[in-house]
Design an enzyme around this catalytic site. Structure first.
Site, PDB file in Angstrom:
ATOM      1  N   PRO A   1       0.098  -2.046   2.076  1.00 62.38           N
ATOM      2  CA  PRO A   1      -0.332  -3.421   2.288  1.00 62.38           C
ATOM      3  C   PRO A   1      -1.826  -3.548   2.552  1.00 62.38           C
ATOM      4  CG  PRO A   1       1.475  -2.788   3.767  1.00 62.38           C
ATOM      5  CD  PRO A   1       0.934  -1.545   3.159  1.00 62.38           C
ATOM      6  N   GLU A   2      -2.500  -4.189   1.649  1.00 62.98           N
ATOM      7  CA  GLU A   2      -3.883  -4.588   1.874  1.00 62.98           C
ATOM      8  C   GLU A   2      -3.863  -6.108   1.985  1.00 62.98           C
ATOM      9  OE1 GLU A   2      -6.694  -2.624  -0.740  1.00 62.98           O
ATOM     10  OE2 GLU A   2      -5.418  -0.867  -0.892  1.00 62.98           O
TER      11      GLU A   2
ATOM     12  N   HIS B   1      14.829   2.792   9.158  1.00 59.80           N
ATOM     13  CA  HIS B   1      13.429   2.515   9.506  1.00 59.80           C
ATOM     14  C   HIS B   1      13.177   1.053   9.857  1.00 59.80           C
ATOM     15  CE1 HIS B   1      12.529   6.571   8.359  1.00 59.80           C
ATOM     16  NE2 HIS B   1      13.070   6.376   7.174  1.00 59.80           N
TER      17      HIS B   1
END
Length: 269
Positions: free
Chosen positions: A2-3, A91
């Site tokens: 993720p940017e 997760h």
DNA sequence: ACATCTACCTGGAGGC
DNA sequence: TGCCTCCAGGTAGATG
């Protein structure tokens, strides 16, 4: 990974499903993220309304009356909407349960992400206080001119969130290729015209990725475990040995500041 | 003050 | 098939 575009896509995807609702409770299955999640977080957040969801750099900010929940997705984190009764997988570390039985579910296999609480003005948080300007707000060419008066390679400059936020390894590589600038060039050698050119490329790369992400927003409310954005196609990133889309020479991979740099030796002299 | 390096973490890929 | 090694990445904090 993720940017800025993926975080903004996440923000836009969540917004219509959460704003105006109340947080019932926060369930923490694993508090050991980049920083431990505050064991008292429910004291701040339970039974509080979610007033807005904003973004600062790669941080998502959930606005409550008394403060903000700050979420960073690290490099493997994703958020999606789930029903609170849906079984969590290995997760899925955190659920923010809302009063309509929905849950904002954080999945983060590598646990580089963060869930933090900040009272009052969120920009006072140490992680936010020293961030550089947003690339999509204001006059980016002027920002680049101001931050480029230093002796670091262009790629390091773009990836330094204290100088400019939101640009990670992927989009730094892509923007520099789009601008035909060498990732190894010293920032201080840029002139105003080149700052303008780089500004146009950064905006173009980020906005194109956000638009691509927008087409996948429906996936935020699904039964699958996919994050709400897809792998984009890139001009240079991950394309070692493949043809440069412009000159058809082979893309080269080099280590730069412990990170992979992908570039075209012909187009980015 | 500024630049660079290290550590954190784990799934997936590749080698043997 | 199973084990081992390496790699990916954001960023704070340490080191140069």
């Amino acid at each position: 990974m993720p940017e800025l575009p993926e975080v903004e896509t996440t923000r836009r995807g969540l917004q219509p499903h959460i704003e105006g609702l109340c947080i019932r409770e926060i369930i923490v299955r694993n508090a050991r993220l980049r920083w431990p999640i505050d064991a008292n977080i429910n004291q701040y957040c339970a039974n509080q309304p979610l007033q807005h969801i904003n973004r600062r750099g790669k941080y998502l900010l959930l606005g409550l009356p008394a403060g903000h929940i700050i979420i960073h997705l690290g490099m493997s984190g994703s958020l999606r909407m789930a029903h609170h009764s849906e079984p969590a997988s290995l997760h899925d570390h955190v659920d923010i349960i809302l009063d309509n039985d929905a849950a904002i579910r954080l999945r983060d296999p590598r646990r580089f992400g963060a869930v933090l609480w900040q009272d009052g003005d969120v920009n006072q948080h140490p992680l936010l206080a020293k961030l550089g300007p947003e690339p999509l707000d204001g006059d980016l060419a002027t920002v680049l001119w101001q931050i480029s008066r230093c002796n670091v390679p262009l790629k390091n400059l773009l990836m330094d969130s204290h100088r400019i936020v939101g640009i990670g390894n992927i989009y730094a590589n892509e923007a520099l290729f789009d601008a035909r600038l060498s990732p190894f060039r010293k920032a201080s050698t840029l002139d105003l015209a080149e700052c303008n050119q780089l500004a146009n490329s950064i905006r173009h790369i980020l906005e194109t990725a956000i638009i691509a992400g927008g087409s996948t927003l429906r996936d935020f409310v699904g039964v699958n475990n996919q994050p709400g954005y897809f792998q984009q196609t890139y001009a240079v990133y991950g394309r070692t040995g493949l043809d440069c889309p412009i000159c058809h020479q082979a893309i080269v991979k080099t280590k730069q500041a412990q990170r992979s740099t992908f570039w075209c030796p012909e187009c980015q002299q």
